[in-house]
Design a protein around this motif. Structure first.
Motif, PDB file in Angstrom:
ATOM      1  N   GLN A 167       1.072  -1.325  -0.213  1.00  0.00           N
ATOM      2  CA  GLN A 167       0.132  -0.224   0.182  1.00  0.00           C
ATOM      3  C   GLN A 167       1.061   1.284   0.021  1.00  0.00           C
ATOM      4  N   GLY A 168       0.929   1.987  -1.129  1.00  0.00           N
ATOM      5  CA  GLY A 168       1.794   3.071  -1.175  1.00  0.00           C
ATOM      6  C   GLY A 168       1.118   4.483  -0.277  1.00  0.00           C
ATOM      7  N   ALA A 169       1.906   5.283  -0.091  1.00  0.00           N
ATOM      8  CA  ALA A 169       1.317   6.613   0.442  1.00  0.00           C
ATOM      9  C   ALA A 169       2.286   7.574   0.197  1.00  0.00           C
ATOM     10  N   GLU A 170       1.556   8.987   0.230  1.00  0.00           N
ATOM     11  CA  GLU A 170       2.726   9.896  -0.256  1.00  0.00           C
ATOM     12  C   GLU A 170       3.488  10.283   1.083  1.00  0.00           C
TER      13      GLU A 170
END
Length: 89
Positions: free
Chosen positions: A86-89
């Motif tokens: 799960q990518g995040a900024e």
């Protein structure tokens, strides 16, 4: 073994159990090591013989995993499936 608290969520159908195992890529083995726990991720193979699930794990005939199984007589395991990064900024 202690019974599952939420029996309504228990998966007991052999075909569903097999499908979950087949979807897993990694197994984590857990061992009691003195006052702590040793957990190691491993690849595995699996088969069913006579209605029993048999797992095969990568490992040597000597080393920490084998020493702990011989000392304690047991190990726990956990199978992983359905995960993704799960990518995040």
């Amino acid at each position: 073994m202690r019974p599952m608290r939420r029996q309504d969520r228990a998966v007991t159908d052999p075909e569903k159990i097999q499908a979950v195992i087949d979807a897993c890529e990694v197994c984590r083995l857990g061992f009691q090591d003195g006052r702590g726990v040793y957990v190691v991720p491993v690849n595995f193979g699996h088969t069913v013989e006579g209605g029993r699930h048999i797992f095969y794990f990568h490992g040597a005939a000597e080393g920490r995993k084998v020493d702990l199984v011989r000392r304690n007589g047991w190990a726990g395991f956990e199978l992983d499936t359905g995960y993704r990064l799960q990518g995040a900024e």
